[in-house]
Design an enzyme around this catalytic site. Structure first.
Site, short mmCIF file in Angstrom:
data_model
loop_
_atom_site.label_atom_id
_atom_site.label_comp_id
_atom_site.label_asym_id
_atom_site.label_seq_id
_atom_site.Cartn_x
_atom_site.Cartn_y
_atom_site.Cartn_z
N CYS A 1 14.33 26.65 22.41
CA CYS A 1 15.63 26.93 21.78
C CYS A 1 15.61 26.70 20.28
O CYS A 1 16.51 27.16 19.57
CB CYS A 1 16.71 26.08 22.42
SG CYS A 1 16.63 26.06 24.22
N HIS B 1 24.31 22.32 18.37
CA HIS B 1 23.51 22.96 19.41
C HIS B 1 24.42 23.26 20.59
O HIS B 1 24.37 24.34 21.16
CB HIS B 1 22.34 22.07 19.80
CG HIS B 1 21.35 22.73 20.69
ND1 HIS B 1 20.79 23.96 20.40
CD2 HIS B 1 20.82 22.35 21.89
CE1 HIS B 1 19.95 24.30 21.37
NE2 HIS B 1 19.96 23.35 22.29
N GLU C 1 24.26 14.85 21.59
CA GLU C 1 24.46 15.39 20.24
C GLU C 1 25.67 14.73 19.59
O GLU C 1 25.65 14.41 18.39
CB GLU C 1 24.63 16.90 20.28
CG GLU C 1 24.66 17.52 18.88
CD GLU C 1 24.62 19.03 18.88
OE1 GLU C 1 24.42 19.61 17.79
OE2 GLU C 1 24.79 19.67 19.96
N LYS D 1 28.00 28.80 20.81
CA LYS D 1 27.49 29.16 22.13
C LYS D 1 28.62 29.31 23.14
O LYS D 1 28.43 29.94 24.19
CB LYS D 1 26.50 28.11 22.63
CG LYS D 1 25.14 28.13 21.96
CD LYS D 1 24.19 27.15 22.64
CE LYS D 1 22.82 27.12 21.96
NZ LYS D 1 22.85 26.45 20.64
N HIS E 1 23.88 31.02 25.35
CA HIS E 1 22.70 30.43 24.72
C HIS E 1 21.61 31.50 24.58
O HIS E 1 21.05 31.95 25.57
CB HIS E 1 22.20 29.27 25.59
CG HIS E 1 21.17 28.42 24.92
ND1 HIS E 1 20.47 28.81 23.80
CD2 HIS E 1 20.72 27.16 25.21
CE1 HIS E 1 19.64 27.84 23.44
NE2 HIS E 1 19.77 26.84 24.28
N PHE F 1 13.71 22.68 24.65
CA PHE F 1 12.88 22.10 25.71
C PHE F 1 11.52 21.73 25.11
O PHE F 1 10.93 22.50 24.35
CB PHE F 1 12.67 23.13 26.82
CG PHE F 1 13.82 23.25 27.80
CD1 PHE F 1 15.01 22.58 27.61
CD2 PHE F 1 13.68 24.06 28.92
CE1 PHE F 1 16.05 22.70 28.52
CE2 PHE F 1 14.72 24.20 29.83
CZ PHE F 1 15.91 23.52 29.63
#
Length: 414
Positions: free
Chosen positions: A164, A304, A315, A336, A341, A400
């Site tokens: 990502c 994010h 976050e 998002k 995403h 990830f």
């Protein structure tokens, strides 16, 4: 030796809420959801049956029909937004030193549709049924290569792949290359075509996706107490970075300035963030250090904000650790909530959202935020955009594998 200043002079976007930068911005301001039942294949047997697909996109507008068949759709998206961004920048490539113009362009999973299709050909007909274009269609660096070939860009040319965080790393690398003098112009960003059977099945098996099939339009709900997974999206974002004097000399319009980057690794877990978002803390702090500014200078964070339980909590905690009391004064939002995403394209598309927020003095909203989750107590700009003067903003992306990137943008003042 003083560092060269780097500005943004062109934007291109393909998103589930708009097939151009203007449509994307208008979609954000109206709080549009890009989610719908999947149309690319029959999702009946899948746990999740919806995603944020592009609508009414015709790649033949940008690419010759013969060439289209020799490219995976993720490359179609990349070439389309590169064309948009170069056109937007008003670059005259015939008057540009193309040896100082390059490409850093990424994809999280590259040509996965091509891999699936060609594997089916192999299983059904043996190795001779595999296309000679299989490998150059599939490999994740091919979007960067195709952009370079199309425009004759002979400077640095490569791809990034960090899940990502992919396209944020592409922008960060391009920034460094311009800043150090390896290039005057860089085309950078990311593209993703992940809505395929294998990809959906894999994310479902990992229990990463929302399963709200009966209410898909409100399933992407970052920071909300009822969030239960992210919503997969597709698309592409391309940014033109340019050395300041080069841009000023040709009279380019300037969206903003890149003034800091923070790149860190969690070294913790393949998918989960460390407690308190420790890696995110360091990436945001590093971007502030790189820019030479204080935490209190930041006005906005494009989070994010994936709509997963762990990301949104960690976050939030990371923002509070970095910014202290100021965390409650700055604006935060997750776009998002509208686009879903976009995986490897997320960083570039969200960087564009951040730059547009700076340029238009408006914070895009976090839609579907009805009741913030426990410990999610910041100003997430719920449901409607907010007018706000923005001098400095951060765009966060975390991938990830523990890859973290924070891009810090500044309003450009002549």
């Amino acid at each position: 030796m003083s560092k060269r200043r780097v500005v943004v002079t062109g934007l291109g976007a393909l998103t589930p809420i708009g097939n151009s930068v203007q449509e994307f911005w208008d979609g954000m301001l109206s709080g549009k959801s890009g989610a719908n039942i999947i149309t690319k294949f029959d999702p009946t047997n899948f746990t999740t049956k919806f995603a944020c697909e592009l609508k009414n996109f015709d790649p033949s507008i940008y690419i010759d029909k013969k060439e289209l068949r020799r490219m995976d759709p993720f490359t179609h998206y990349a070439l389309a937004t590169a064309a948009m961004a170069i056109d937007d920048s008003k670059l005259d490539l015939s008057k540009t030193n193309l040896e100082l113009a390059g490409v850093v362009y990424g994809s999280g999973i590259g040509g996965i549709l091509t891999f699936e299709d060609q594997h089916t050909q192999y299983i059904n007909g043996g190795p001779k049924r595999v296309s000679p274009f299989f490998v150059p269609m599939m490999i994740s660096d091919i979007a960067a290569g195709q952009i370079s070939i199309k425009y004759g860009l002979k400077g640095p040319n490569y791809a990034t792949t960090s899940a990502c965080a992919t396209s944020s790393h592409a922008i960060a690398d391009a920034f460094i290359l311009v800043q150090r003098g390896s290039a005057d112009i860089m085309v950078c960003g990311g593209s993703e075509f992940p809505i395929t059977p294998m990809s959906l099945a894999g994310f479902n098996s990992a229990r990463a996706l929302s399963t709200w099939n009966d209410r898909f339009s409100v399933a992407s709900r970052p920071f909300d107490k009822d969030r239960n997974g992210f919503v997969m999206g597709e698309g592409s974002g391309t940014i033109i970075l340019e050395e300041l004097e080069h841009a000023v000399k040709r009279g380019a319009k300037i969206y903003g300035e890149v003034v800091g980057i923070g790149l860190t690794g969690d070294a913790f877990h393949i998918t989960a963030p460390p407690p308190g978002g420790e890696g995110a803390v360091r990436s945001m702090r590093e971007s502030l250090r790189d820019a030479g500014i204080q935490p209190t200078d930041i006005d906005y964070i494009n989070a994010h904000g994936t709509s997963t339980e762990l990301n949104d909590l960690n976050e939030t905690q990371a923002i509070k650790t970095v910014f202290g009391d100021h965390a409650y004064k700055l604006a935060v939002s997750s776009t998002k909530s509208m686009t879903g995403h976009l995986l490897g394209a997320a960083g570039a598309v969200e960087a564009i959202a951040t730059l547009l927020a700076i340029k238009n003095s408006t914070i895009p909203p976090t839609i579907n935020l009805d009741t913030p989750g426990p410990e999610c107590d910041l100003n997430y700009t719920p449901n409607v955009p907010v007018k706000k003067d923005i001098n400095y903003a951060i765009s966060n992306t975390f991938g990830f594998g523990g890859h973290n990137a924070s891009l810090l943008f500044k309003k450009f003042v002549g």
